[in-house]
Each structure stands twice: as structure tokens, then as C-alpha cells.
Scaffold this motif. Structure first.
Motif, PDB file in Angstrom:
ATOM      1  N   LEU A  87      24.437  27.176  33.404  1.00  0.00           N
ATOM      2  CA  LEU A  87      25.749  26.514  33.359  1.00  0.00           C
ATOM      3  C   LEU A  87      25.930  25.767  32.049  1.00  0.00           C
ATOM      4  CD1 LEU A  87      26.233  25.032  36.955  1.00  0.00           C
ATOM      5  CD2 LEU A  87      27.331  27.054  35.953  1.00  0.00           C
ATOM      6  N   ARG A  88      24.881  25.083  31.603  1.00  0.00           N
ATOM      7  CA  ARG A  88      24.981  24.335  30.342  1.00  0.00           C
ATOM      8  C   ARG A  88      25.308  25.266  29.181  1.00  0.00           C
ATOM      9  NH1 ARG A  88      19.605  22.563  30.381  1.00  0.00           N
ATOM     10  NH2 ARG A  88      19.791  22.403  28.131  1.00  0.00           N
ATOM     11  N   ALA A  89      24.776  26.483  29.231  1.00  0.00           N
ATOM     12  CA  ALA A  89      25.026  27.445  28.156  1.00  0.00           C
ATOM     13  C   ALA A  89      26.489  27.877  28.109  1.00  0.00           C
ATOM     14  CB  ALA A  89      24.122  28.664  28.314  1.00  0.00           C
ATOM     15  N   ALA A  90      27.177  27.747  29.241  1.00  0.00           N
ATOM     16  CA  ALA A  90      28.582  28.157  29.311  1.00  0.00           C
ATOM     17  C   ALA A  90      29.541  26.998  29.023  1.00  0.00           C
ATOM     18  CB  ALA A  90      28.869  28.739  30.701  1.00  0.00           C
ATOM     19  N   LEU A  91      28.995  25.847  28.692  1.00  0.00           N
ATOM     20  CA  LEU A  91      29.812  24.657  28.446  1.00  0.00           C
ATOM     21  C   LEU A  91      29.656  24.200  27.002  1.00  0.00           C
ATOM     22  CD1 LEU A  91      28.839  22.776  31.707  1.00  0.00           C
ATOM     23  CD2 LEU A  91      31.118  23.653  31.150  1.00  0.00           C
ATOM     24  N   PRO A  92      30.585  23.381  26.526  1.00  0.00           N
ATOM     25  CA  PRO A  92      30.432  22.856  25.164  1.00  0.00           C
ATOM     26  C   PRO A  92      29.215  21.937  25.089  1.00  0.00           C
ATOM     27  CG  PRO A  92      32.263  21.789  26.279  1.00  0.00           C
ATOM     28  CD  PRO A  92      31.781  22.879  27.190  1.00  0.00           C
ATOM     29  N   ALA A  93      28.573  21.943  23.951  1.00  0.00           N
ATOM     30  CA  ALA A  93      27.410  21.071  23.752  1.00  0.00           C
ATOM     31  C   ALA A  93      27.854  19.614  23.786  1.00  0.00           C
ATOM     32  CB  ALA A  93      26.735  21.382  22.419  1.00  0.00           C
ATOM     33  N   PRO A  94      27.099  18.771  24.497  1.00  0.00           N
ATOM     34  CA  PRO A  94      27.442  17.347  24.467  1.00  0.00           C
ATOM     35  C   PRO A  94      27.225  16.783  23.062  1.00  0.00           C
ATOM     36  CG  PRO A  94      25.719  17.800  26.081  1.00  0.00           C
ATOM     37  CD  PRO A  94      25.973  19.055  25.322  1.00  0.00           C
TER      38      PRO A  94
END
Length: 170
Positions: A87-94
Motif C-alpha cells: 500500500l505504501r508503494a501505491a501512495l505518495p512518499a511522506p
């Protein structure tokens, strides 16, 4: 929006499998995607810590059934970490900020107790808090329930964490 997130946040996991990427692109708005990205970092750090803790506790002098239960939980925590990494890979980097990571590392190191009963009680309290947070995030009509891939992962984690609480308090 996709970035490489195929790494752990706080702890190295020797048994980590490749990330489980969502089958469909996420359709969250920018604000929701950014907020979820930040939250998943915290969840991921907890899953990493839990995978290591349960693997370690499984080597304690316990009855076979207890060791098997702890090993099952350690395996589930690795699955959660893998799902969250996807999921993190599909979201913008914090935004890059080392302080939250340092704080999380310090927090999880302080959870560890030499007494196995106290350690399991601490973990059960954390897992119970995660369940409360996930229940709120997954309330009907909420933003995340409109995103099937995210909801599926969070429901799986919620179900498993509730089982971990039951195991830890037995």
C-alpha cells in the motif's frame, strides 16, 4: 504517485517477502493519500517490531502450543508488513523526517519487557489500540471504505490483530 517503498521503516526483517502491491491503482484524493501514507509508516513500524518480538518470544521456554501460537502471530505480522509495504508503494512518499522514525524506534524498544507476561500484556494493549483505530478508519461510509484495496488490507489486519489480543491475554 507510485514510489519504491519495498523496504522496512524501523526494523530490518530477515524473513520479509516482496511487497504485495494493490491490484488496482488507489483513487484517494491528495490529502487522503498523504494522510494514509503517514499513518501507514506508523503501522508498518509496529508490524515490523511485532514480527521480531513474536519470533523472539516464540523461542522462550513455553509449552509447545504457546510457541506455535507465537510463531503463527509472527508469520501474520510479516504478512501485514508485506501488505502495508505494498500500500505504501501505491501512495505518495511522506515528507522526509527522521524524528517520527526515531520516536517510533524508542517507543517500540521500550515496549520490550524481560518478563514475558508483561511483554505480552504490552503487545496486547498496543494491538487493542490498533484495533480501535482500524475500526474507526473502516466505519461504514468513511473514505477508506470507498477504496476496496485499502479496506481489504486494513480489515485483514484488524481481524488478525484482534486474534493476537486474544492470544496474548490467555
Amino acid at each position: 504517485m507510485t514510489r519504491s517503498a519495498d523496504h522496512q521503516i524501523c526494523f530490518r526483517l530477515p524473513d520479509a517477502a516482496p511487497a504485495a502491491s494493490p491490484a488496482e491503482p488507489l483513487r484517494l484524493g491528495d490529502t487522503q493519500a498523504k494522510a494514509l501514507s503517514e499513518l501507514l509508516q506508523v503501522f508498518a513500524c509496529g508490524e515490523e517490531s511485532a514480527a521480531l518480538a513474536f519470533a523472539h518470544l516464540g523461542g522462550s521456554p513455553l509449552e509447545d502450543a504457546a510457541r506455535r501460537g507465537l510463531a503463527r502471530v509472527a508469520d501474520e505480522e510479516l504478512i501485514h508488513e508485506r501488505l502495508l509495504r505494498g500500500l505504501r508503494a501505491a501512495l505518495p512518499a511522506p515528507a522526509p523526517d527522521r524524528e517520527p522514525r526515531r520516536t517510533l524506534l524508542r517507543f517500540y524498544h521500550n515496549v520490550a519487557q524481560t518478563d514475558i507476561g508483561l511483554h505480552l500484556a504490552s503487545i496486547a494493549a498496543l494491538d487493542s489500540a490498533v484495533c480501535a483505530i482500524l475500526a474507526t478508519l473502516l466505519e461504514p461510509g468513511g473514505t477508506l471504505t470507498q477504496e476496496p484495496e485499502v479496506a481489504k488490507v486494513l480489515r485483514r489486519i484488524h481481524r488478525d490483530e484482534a486474534g493476537h489480543v486474544r492470544l496474548c491475554v490467555q
